[in-house]
Design a protein around this motif. Structure first.
Motif, PDB file in Angstrom:
ATOM      1  N   ARG A 119       6.073   8.662 -12.657  1.00  0.00           N
ATOM      2  CA  ARG A 119       4.729   8.541 -12.428  1.00  0.00           C
ATOM      3  C   ARG A 119       4.323   7.086 -12.754  1.00  0.00           C
ATOM      4  N   ARG A 146       0.900   3.993 -12.195  1.00  0.00           N
ATOM      5  CA  ARG A 146      -0.301   3.733 -11.984  1.00  0.00           C
ATOM      6  C   ARG A 146      -0.404   2.461 -11.347  1.00  0.00           C
ATOM      7  N   HIS A 147      -0.869   2.304 -10.117  1.00  0.00           N
ATOM      8  CA  HIS A 147      -0.959   1.312  -9.315  1.00  0.00           C
ATOM      9  C   HIS A 147      -2.370   0.971  -8.678  1.00  0.00           C
ATOM     10  N   HIS A 148      -2.976  -0.089  -9.162  1.00  0.00           N
ATOM     11  CA  HIS A 148      -4.233  -0.473  -8.819  1.00  0.00           C
ATOM     12  C   HIS A 148      -5.397   0.840  -8.708  1.00  0.00           C
ATOM     13  N   GLY A 149      -5.384   1.513 -10.001  1.00  0.00           N
ATOM     14  CA  GLY A 149      -6.046   2.585 -10.227  1.00  0.00           C
ATOM     15  C   GLY A 149      -5.699   3.960  -9.643  1.00  0.00           C
ATOM     16  N   ARG A 150      -4.748   3.804  -8.791  1.00  0.00           N
ATOM     17  CA  ARG A 150      -4.210   5.091  -8.169  1.00  0.00           C
ATOM     18  C   ARG A 150      -3.176   5.651  -8.960  1.00  0.00           C
ATOM     19  N   SER A 151      -2.880   7.001  -8.777  1.00  0.00           N
ATOM     20  CA  SER A 151      -1.849   7.599  -9.561  1.00  0.00           C
ATOM     21  C   SER A 151      -0.699   7.963  -8.538  1.00  0.00           C
ATOM     22  N   ILE A 152       0.549   7.510  -8.443  1.00  0.00           N
ATOM     23  CA  ILE A 152       1.510   7.621  -7.302  1.00  0.00           C
ATOM     24  C   ILE A 152       2.812   8.088  -8.108  1.00  0.00           C
ATOM     25  N   GLN A 153       3.612   8.601  -7.300  1.00  0.00           N
ATOM     26  CA  GLN A 153       5.169   8.830  -7.727  1.00  0.00           C
ATOM     27  C   GLN A 153       6.163   8.054  -7.101  1.00  0.00           C
ATOM     28  N   ASP A 170       0.873  -1.212  -0.074  1.00  0.00           N
ATOM     29  CA  ASP A 170      -0.006  -0.001  -0.101  1.00  0.00           C
ATOM     30  C   ASP A 170       0.990   1.135  -0.018  1.00  0.00           C
ATOM     31  N   GLU A 178       1.351   8.319  -1.727  1.00  0.00           N
ATOM     32  CA  GLU A 178       0.919   8.849  -3.021  1.00  0.00           C
ATOM     33  C   GLU A 178       2.635   9.235  -3.384  1.00  0.00           C
TER      34      GLU A 178
END
Length: 519
Positions: A263, A265-272, A15, A18
């Protein structure tokens, strides 16, 4: 014994926040990225491996011809576009921990010493590398120990000099392959034990099954990048793994000289992911695509692409499946990937130009044969393949600027390739037809592989000393950036005519031990 995947789950980031920070971010966990993480496992630096896929599931379908070949159960790449035909195809690229090595044939020959110099071919000159064989030799030896390589020193006359012997003896030939080996020797050839990455060590789990080449190993007995590199790296404690994480682009600072974030895409999320140093190791095609997707005001043609060489010079060996048949006698071999023949690898008295390499294929069965002969009923193919001796023939492909990876208007990977050295390849096939017929196999079937044969891809971010004609320097750092390296087959100036995997691993070990990433 191999480290179970469950034993390293504590190092998998489940998990992520961000913004995830680390010292070194390695994008890709295949032969290049996984091996680099292994080299950095005791460096003291915080290392994060970013992998688009997940651990490949262990299930009975791992060894099912129907599931793997007919249903394509483990194919998980997006479709690429073929510029030549105008159609799309799903490549043999796999997004799992360990990358495409999870389903590779585990044949790990070193490049020949001559492969690092300029070589004249029938269709042109294969360029020299900015490093030579001696620069990689100790790292080849380390990689052979990492990946449990089995072979016999002194059998292959083209085998380059080595400071260490193979760590394990070659796998014995069996069935029809043993008959071919004996006949080839009588014909004056030098068949040798192909270097195979298998866990045949004392206590190892390999049973030499026929579901190895193009299958995942259910018992972790194949020396792939997951089992032999990533898991030992994770066990060290300073290395973590982020799975199911697709990197969409790399951002730089306002100067354009430093990458600041990936940048994701991780399980529908945008993280860095933010790091001090970034290493791209996505494979030749996907590495080029990521750099092109990362175009910006500072890098309008794509990241690290002031030379306009990113995506160009795409190479993949000219390859043919070669089936020799003795209709009077079944092939009793189970594990068949034991032979190599390099007698025509370089120019010689009977061939003006280099022709290439011959090696064993995993034992073909009906579902695999049907991919090439879809109109033939499966029961017929099941019966025919009981009598086939299966070989893989490959010839060096030359780097052409027009053979390239681009992104089309939909953002899809688009591939254009014109094959080279076809005359040499056909000569090698003709030579092998004579060899197998003299060995008692009167019937020969061949199937040439086209653009979809992407397993030996290389050359799209080539290394060189001239920033105007290459993407990275001899130490794999991008000319245009201060903190970006590339560690996969995209940096290869030439493709040679043997499998590229262990050369990618040796380059990563050289980079990891250089101190450049931890200084």
């Amino acid at each position: 014994m191999a480290i179970p995947a469950a034993a390293v789950q504590s190092q998998v980031v489940v998990d992520p926040p961000e913004i995830l920070e680390t010292d070194i971010a390695i994008i890709g966990s295949g032969m290049g990225g996984g091996t680099l993480a292994y080299a950095l496992r005791n460096s003291g630096a915080r290392v994060l491996i970013v992998e688009q896929g997940d651990f490949l599931p262990v299930e009975r379908e791992n060894w099912s011809f129907e599931a793997v070949h007919t249903q394509g159960r483990y194919k998980n790449s997006a479709a690429w576009h073929d510029e030549t035909t105008g159609g799309d195809f799903v490549p043999g690229n796999y997004h799992y921990v360990g990358g495409s090595t999870k389903l590779y044939g585990a044949t790990l020959p070193r490049f020949r010493e001559c492969d690092f110099g300029a070589i004249e071919h029938v269709d042109g000159v294969s360029p020299a590398w900015p490093i030579d064989y001696a620069d990689l030799e100790p790292f080849y030896g380390e990689a052979e120990h990492m990946f449990w390589v089995h072979s016999n020193k002194g059998e292959d006359p083209t085998d380059p000099w080595r400071s260490t012997d193979y760590p394990f003896p070659g796998v014995p030939h069996e069935g029809a392959m043993a008959r071919l080996v004996e006949s080839a020797k009588k014909q004056g050839l030098h068949p040798f034990s192909a270097p195979q990455a298998l866990d045949r060590r004392p206590g190892g789990g390999c049973v030499l099954c026929y579901t190895c080449d193009s299958f995942a190993c259910m018992v972790d007995a194949k020396g792939d990048a997951d089992v032999a590199a990533v898991r030992p790296a994770l066990q060290a404690g300073n290395v973590q793994l982020l799975t199911n994480a697709e990197v969409t682009r790399l951002d730089t600072d306002t100067s354009g000289r430093r990458v600041t974030a990936a940048r994701i895409r991780h399980h529908g999320r945008s993280i860095q992911v933010r790091a001090n140093r970034f290493v791209v190791a996505c494979g030749a095609v996907n590495t080029a695509a990521l750099l092109l997707r990362s175009a910006s005001e500072q890098h309008p043609r794509g990241l690290a692409n002031s030379s306009d060489q990113v995506g160009r010079n795409y190479m993949a060996h000219i390859t043919t499946f070669f089936l020799a048949i003795d209709p009077r006698r079944k092939n009793e071999a189970v594990y068949q990937k034991t032979i190599g023949i390099n007698d025509w690898y370089t120019a010689g008295p009977t061939n003006k130009y280099p022709l290439g390499n011959v090696q064993g294929l995993g034992k073909l069965r009906g579902p695999q044969a049907k991919m090439g002969k879809p109109w033939v009923p499966l029961p017929i193919l099941d019966e025919v393949t009981k009598y086939t001796l299966d070989l893989f023939i490959q010839t060096e492909d030359l780097p052409l600027p027009e053979n390239r990876v681009t992104l089309n208007a939909k953002g899809q990977i688009s591939l254009f390739r014109r094959e080279t050295n076809l005359a040499a390849h056909h000569e090698l096939i003709a030579n092998m037809k004579k060899v197998v017929r003299r060995a008692g196999f009167p019937v020969v079937l061949t199937r040439s592989l086209g653009v979809e044969a992407t397993s030996h891809q290389c050359g799209t971010a080539v290394m060189g000393v001239d920033p105007g004609a290459s993407v990275v320097d001899a130490d794999l750092r991008a000319h245009d950036l201060d903190n970006l390296w590339i560690a996969d087959t995209s940096t290869f100036p030439s493709s040679a005519a043997v499998n590229p995997a262990i050369t990618a691993a040796a380059l990563s070990l050289r980079l990891g031990h250089s101190g450049a990433l931890t200084a």
